[in-house]
Structure formats: structure tokens, C-alpha cells
Design a protein around this motif. Structure first.
Motif, PDB file in Angstrom:
ATOM      1  N   GLN A  56       0.855  -1.187   0.000  1.00  0.00           N
ATOM      2  CA  GLN A  56       0.000   0.000   0.000  1.00  0.00           C
ATOM      3  C   GLN A  56       0.889   1.233   0.000  1.00  0.00           C
ATOM      4  O   GLN A  56       2.061   1.167   0.408  1.00  0.00           O
ATOM      5  N   PRO A  57       0.336   2.394  -0.432  1.00  0.00           N
ATOM      6  CA  PRO A  57       1.152   3.614  -0.544  1.00  0.00           C
ATOM      7  C   PRO A  57       1.943   3.957   0.711  1.00  0.00           C
ATOM      8  O   PRO A  57       3.135   4.266   0.631  1.00  0.00           O
ATOM      9  N   MET A  58       1.290   3.899   1.882  1.00  0.00           N
ATOM     10  CA  MET A  58       1.974   4.294   3.114  1.00  0.00           C
ATOM     11  C   MET A  58       3.194   3.422   3.381  1.00  0.00           C
ATOM     12  O   MET A  58       4.249   3.915   3.795  1.00  0.00           O
ATOM     13  N   TYR A  59       3.085   2.120   3.119  1.00  0.00           N
ATOM     14  CA  TYR A  59       4.182   1.202   3.396  1.00  0.00           C
ATOM     15  C   TYR A  59       5.291   1.307   2.346  1.00  0.00           C
ATOM     16  O   TYR A  59       6.458   1.038   2.635  1.00  0.00           O
ATOM     17  N   LEU A  60       4.924   1.715   1.132  1.00  0.00           N
ATOM     18  CA  LEU A  60       5.944   1.990   0.123  1.00  0.00           C
ATOM     19  C   LEU A  60       6.798   3.183   0.540  1.00  0.00           C
ATOM     20  O   LEU A  60       8.005   3.227   0.285  1.00  0.00           O
ATOM     21  N   LEU A  61       6.158   4.144   1.216  1.00  0.00           N
ATOM     22  CA  LEU A  61       6.899   5.290   1.736  1.00  0.00           C
ATOM     23  C   LEU A  61       7.811   4.871   2.891  1.00  0.00           C
ATOM     24  O   LEU A  61       8.912   5.402   3.051  1.00  0.00           O
ATOM     25  N   PHE A  62       7.361   3.919   3.702  1.00  0.00           N
ATOM     26  CA  PHE A  62       8.221   3.373   4.754  1.00  0.00           C
ATOM     27  C   PHE A  62       9.481   2.770   4.134  1.00  0.00           C
ATOM     28  O   PHE A  62      10.576   2.901   4.691  1.00  0.00           O
ATOM     29  N   CYS A  63       9.307   2.089   3.003  1.00  0.00           N
ATOM     30  CA  CYS A  63      10.456   1.498   2.301  1.00  0.00           C
ATOM     31  C   CYS A  63      11.455   2.576   1.896  1.00  0.00           C
ATOM     32  O   CYS A  63      12.669   2.394   2.040  1.00  0.00           O
ATOM     33  N   ASN A  64      10.953   3.688   1.385  1.00  0.00           N
ATOM     34  CA  ASN A  64      11.820   4.809   1.026  1.00  0.00           C
ATOM     35  C   ASN A  64      12.639   5.270   2.218  1.00  0.00           C
ATOM     36  O   ASN A  64      13.841   5.529   2.118  1.00  0.00           O
ATOM     37  N   LEU A  65      11.962   5.381   3.353  1.00  0.00           N
ATOM     38  CA  LEU A  65      12.625   5.859   4.570  1.00  0.00           C
ATOM     39  C   LEU A  65      13.695   4.871   5.030  1.00  0.00           C
ATOM     40  O   LEU A  65      14.809   5.274   5.401  1.00  0.00           O
ATOM     41  N   SER A  66      13.384   3.574   4.984  1.00  0.00           N
ATOM     42  CA  SER A  66      14.359   2.556   5.393  1.00  0.00           C
ATOM     43  C   SER A  66      15.558   2.511   4.449  1.00  0.00           C
ATOM     44  O   SER A  66      16.705   2.390   4.894  1.00  0.00           O
ATOM     45  N   VAL A  67      15.301   2.595   3.144  1.00  0.00           N
ATOM     46  CA  VAL A  67      16.393   2.610   2.163  1.00  0.00           C
ATOM     47  C   VAL A  67      17.306   3.808   2.405  1.00  0.00           C
ATOM     48  O   VAL A  67      18.541   3.703   2.378  1.00  0.00           O
ATOM     49  N   ASN A  68      16.699   4.958   2.667  1.00  0.00           N
ATOM     50  CA  ASN A  68      17.479   6.171   2.923  1.00  0.00           C
ATOM     51  C   ASN A  68      18.316   6.046   4.193  1.00  0.00           C
ATOM     52  O   ASN A  68      19.481   6.459   4.225  1.00  0.00           O
ATOM     53  N   ASP A  69      17.728   5.472   5.245  1.00  0.00           N
ATOM     54  CA  ASP A  69      18.467   5.292   6.500  1.00  0.00           C
ATOM     55  C   ASP A  69      19.648   4.335   6.321  1.00  0.00           C
ATOM     56  O   ASP A  69      20.734   4.578   6.855  1.00  0.00           O
ATOM     57  N   LEU A  70      19.429   3.265   5.576  1.00  0.00           N
ATOM     58  CA  LEU A  70      20.510   2.310   5.304  1.00  0.00           C
ATOM     59  C   LEU A  70      21.611   2.959   4.464  1.00  0.00           C
ATOM     60  O   LEU A  70      22.801   2.798   4.744  1.00  0.00           O
ATOM     61  N   PHE A  71      21.206   3.702   3.464  1.00  0.00           N
ATOM     62  CA  PHE A  71      22.146   4.394   2.578  1.00  0.00           C
ATOM     63  C   PHE A  71      22.984   5.414   3.355  1.00  0.00           C
ATOM     64  O   PHE A  71      24.219   5.428   3.275  1.00  0.00           O
ATOM     65  N   GLY A  72      22.305   6.265   4.137  1.00  0.00           N
ATOM     66  CA  GLY A  72      22.995   7.334   4.855  1.00  0.00           C
ATOM     67  C   GLY A  72      23.980   6.838   5.889  1.00  0.00           C
ATOM     68  O   GLY A  72      25.050   7.432   6.079  1.00  0.00           O
ATOM     69  N   ASN A  73      23.649   5.751   6.561  1.00  0.00           N
ATOM     70  CA  ASN A  73      24.529   5.244   7.616  1.00  0.00           C
ATOM     71  C   ASN A  73      25.636   4.345   7.078  1.00  0.00           C
ATOM     72  O   ASN A  73      26.715   4.271   7.675  1.00  0.00           O
ATOM     73  N   THR A  74      25.390   3.666   5.966  1.00  0.00           N
ATOM     74  CA  THR A  74      26.405   2.780   5.396  1.00  0.00           C
ATOM     75  C   THR A  74      27.570   3.569   4.799  1.00  0.00           C
ATOM     76  O   THR A  74      28.701   3.081   4.780  1.00  0.00           O
ATOM     77  N   VAL A  75      27.311   4.784   4.335  1.00  0.00           N
ATOM     78  CA  VAL A  75      28.408   5.601   3.797  1.00  0.00           C
ATOM     79  C   VAL A  75      29.209   6.272   4.915  1.00  0.00           C
ATOM     80  O   VAL A  75      30.289   6.813   4.667  1.00  0.00           O
ATOM     81  N   LEU A  76      28.680   6.248   6.141  1.00  0.00           N
ATOM     82  CA  LEU A  76      29.347   6.916   7.248  1.00  0.00           C
ATOM     83  C   LEU A  76      29.961   5.968   8.272  1.00  0.00           C
ATOM     84  O   LEU A  76      31.155   6.031   8.558  1.00  0.00           O
ATOM     85  N   LEU A  77      29.145   5.078   8.841  1.00  0.00           N
ATOM     86  CA  LEU A  77      29.566   4.334  10.026  1.00  0.00           C
ATOM     87  C   LEU A  77      30.709   3.335   9.797  1.00  0.00           C
ATOM     88  O   LEU A  77      31.622   3.260  10.630  1.00  0.00           O
ATOM     89  N   PRO A  78      30.706   2.521   8.713  1.00  0.00           N
ATOM     90  CA  PRO A  78      31.839   1.605   8.524  1.00  0.00           C
ATOM     91  C   PRO A  78      33.183   2.334   8.467  1.00  0.00           C
ATOM     92  O   PRO A  78      34.167   1.890   9.072  1.00  0.00           O
ATOM     93  N   ARG A  79      33.227   3.466   7.756  1.00  0.00           N
ATOM     94  CA  ARG A  79      34.481   4.245   7.674  1.00  0.00           C
ATOM     95  C   ARG A  79      34.835   4.828   9.045  1.00  0.00           C
ATOM     96  O   ARG A  79      36.006   4.839   9.456  1.00  0.00           O
TER      97      ARG A  79
END
Length: 314
Positions: A56-79
């Protein structure tokens, strides 16, 4: 101290600058937060993708938020984790600029996605009969692509103005690379950079705050005039989680911007930057998972199913 030429591509990142006795506690704390956000956000993504009832639309937006959180932290925290044990935290200018680009894209996309989520909640509560006709999957995809597209363009201009500058310094005075730390490496006039950065921040924060205020005032007015207990409960359930996530992101974002203006508090500034990435990414799945009824029920169903299947048969 070793000197690099002005045109050198090698930069030294100051890092967290913590004492030796504190390295291991800080390392394991950051590692723990990174692992938990990976598990929780991947868990939400897999659950929404595999459960057809959540398409459903709302949960597709949740996916966007999760993808963004994974993206933002993966470029920072491992380094960041690897740099804690390095005597000299060296990187190339290209790598530093890439990390800054990804970090700012993460922040911008967070605002844009939450704006779309506010619009989604407004339509769902104020115009429920036409919700499925207005917020179709096609519409959500278009809005999501627009959110990411606008973020990428705005950040590309921001970093483009910085990359054009020559450099007379090589030490990045931060725990990781961001735009302000990069243009501070230059001895040229950075008036345009400061001006665009100010406009960029004002437009981003202004549009997100304005959208949240307008949509939530409209929702509050509808709830007040209709005086429906069911409507009030639905508004509180769906909007409460969204508003909480937005406020956490907004205040951690404000803190990082304000502390950049106070060089006397470097450690606090570095900590605020890490919190801006880590705190929302860890709390988003928990808040939405617990506050959103359908998502919470699916999580509990899976948990109870696993518990019952592992229980010994009599």
C-alpha cells in the motif's frame, strides 16, 4: 606534522579524537547501533516486500525511509569505525567529496520523504473516500522519484560549488566529510558557498516545516469539526508516529547546523553529526513498527508463528 602540497588529493580527517581508554566503549556502542539499524531497517523492507497485504502507498513510503536510513549510515559508520583505530585517518579528496555528497543526500531525502508522508496522511484522513484514487502506487512512485531527484540535484549544486575551489589546507576538522568541512579547506572567497548553503537549508527546512504545519493543522481542523472518536484515534495512530520521527530528525539536524557555527565545541559537533545519522535510523522502524497497526500485527504474527513452531510438541 607531515605536510601535503596544496594540490594533493590526500586529506587527513580529524575523526572523533577520543582518548585510548574510550576507544573500545565508543567503538562497540557505534557498532551496536549500526547492527541494530541494519537488522531493523532490512527487517521492515523484507516484511513489506514479502507481505502482499502491505503493498500500500503508506508502506511503500516506509520502504523509502528505510532505504534512505541504510544508505545514509552505510556511507558513514563503517568508515568511522575503521578510522577509530587508525593513527592517521587519511582519505582522498574524491572519497571525501563522495561521502559528503551521500551524507547531504541522506539528509535532504529524509525531509523530502517525510513531506510526501505528511501529504499521504492528509489525504488518508481528510479525504478517505478518494484516498485510493489519489494516492495510487503510480503516484507514490512519481513522488518518490521526485523526492530523490530534487535531493540529488540540490546536493549536486552544493558540492559542485565546493569542488571548484582550490585547497590550501588538508585537515578535515570533523568526524567525517561534509560540505562545510570541505570548503573550509580553501583560502578562496567562499561567499557563494555560504549563500547557497543558507538558501539550500532555508528552502529545505522551510518547505518541510511549512508542509508539516499546514497538513497537520488541516487534519486537526477536520478532527475538531467532525468530532469522531474513530477519526481521532486513526489520526493519532498514523500521524503521531510520523510527527515524532519528523521532530527527532528536525532537532538533530538543527543541532548539527548550529554547532558548525561554534568551533569551540568540536567534540559536541562531531557527536551531533553522528546522532543525526544514527538516532532517526534506529528509531524509525521501532516507531512505525509499533505505532502502525497493520505493520505491528504482521510483526507479531511472524514472532508468534516462530515461537509456536519452535515450541516442543506434546
Amino acid at each position: 606534522m607531515e605536510n601535503y602540497s596544496i594540490n594533493s588529493d590526500i586529506l587527513e580527517i580529524q575523526g572523533l579524537d577520543i582518548s585510548e581508554s574510550s576507544i573500545y566503549p565508543v567503538f562497540f556502542a557505534v557498532l551496536f547501533f549500526y547492527i541494530t539499524l541494519l537488522i531493523s531497517n532490512f527487517g521492515v523492507l523484507i516484511l513489506i516486500i514479502t507481505e502482499k497485504s502491505l503493498h500500500q502507498p503508506m508502506y511503500l513510503l516506509f520502504c523509502n525511509l528505510s532505504v534512505n536510513d541504510l544508505f545514509g549510515n552505510t556511507v558513514l559508520l563503517p568508515r568511522l569505525l575503521s578510522d577509530m583505530f587508525a593513527s592517521k585517518k587519511l582519505t582522498t579528496y574524491a572519497q571525501c567529496a563522495t561521502q559528503a555528497f551521500c551524507s547531504h543526500t541522506f539528509g535532504s531525502a529524509s525531509h523530502m520523504i517525510l513531506i510526501i508522508m505528511a501529504i499521504d496522511r492528509y489525504v488518508a484522513i481528510c479525504n478517505p473516500l478518494r484516498y485510493t484514487a489519489i494516492m495510487t502506487t503510480k503516484t507514490i512512485v512519481k513522488l518518490s522519484v521526485s523526492a530523490w531527484g530534487v535531493s540529488l540535484v540540490l546536493v549536486a549544486i552544493l558540492l559542485g560549488l565546493t569542488i571548484r575551489l582550490s585547497r590550501c589546507r588538508y585537515i578535515v576538522l570533523n568526524a567525517y566529510c561534509d560540505n562545510a568541512s570541505l570548503f573550509k579547506l580553501s583560502c578562496e572567497d567562499v561567499y557563494i558557498n555560504n549563500l547557497y548553503g543558507l538558501v539550500f537549508t532555508a528552502v529545505l527546512f522551510g518547505s518541510s516545516i511549512g508542509c508539516i504545519v499546514v497538513t497537520y493543522l488541516r487534519i486537526a481542523m477536520i478532527c475538531w469539526t467532525k468530532k469522531s472518536k474513530e477519526l481521532n484515534n486513526r489520526a493519532l495512530q498514523t500521524c503521531g508516529s510520523h510527527l515524532l520521527v519528523y521532530m527527532i530528525m528536525l532537532w538533530t539536524g538543527f543541532l548539527t547546523i548550529i554547532l558548525h557555527r561554534f568551533p569551540d565545541y568540536p567534540y559536541l559537533r562531531k557527536l551531533a553529526y553522528i546522532l543525526f545519522h544514527v538516532v532517526p535510523a534506529n528509531l524509525n522502524p521501532i516507531i512505525y513498527g509499533m505505532q502502525t497497526k497493520s505493520l505491528r500485527q504482521k510483526i507479531l504474527q511472524i514472532l508468534f508463528r516462530k515461537v509456536s513452531s519452535s515450541a516442543p510438541q506434546r
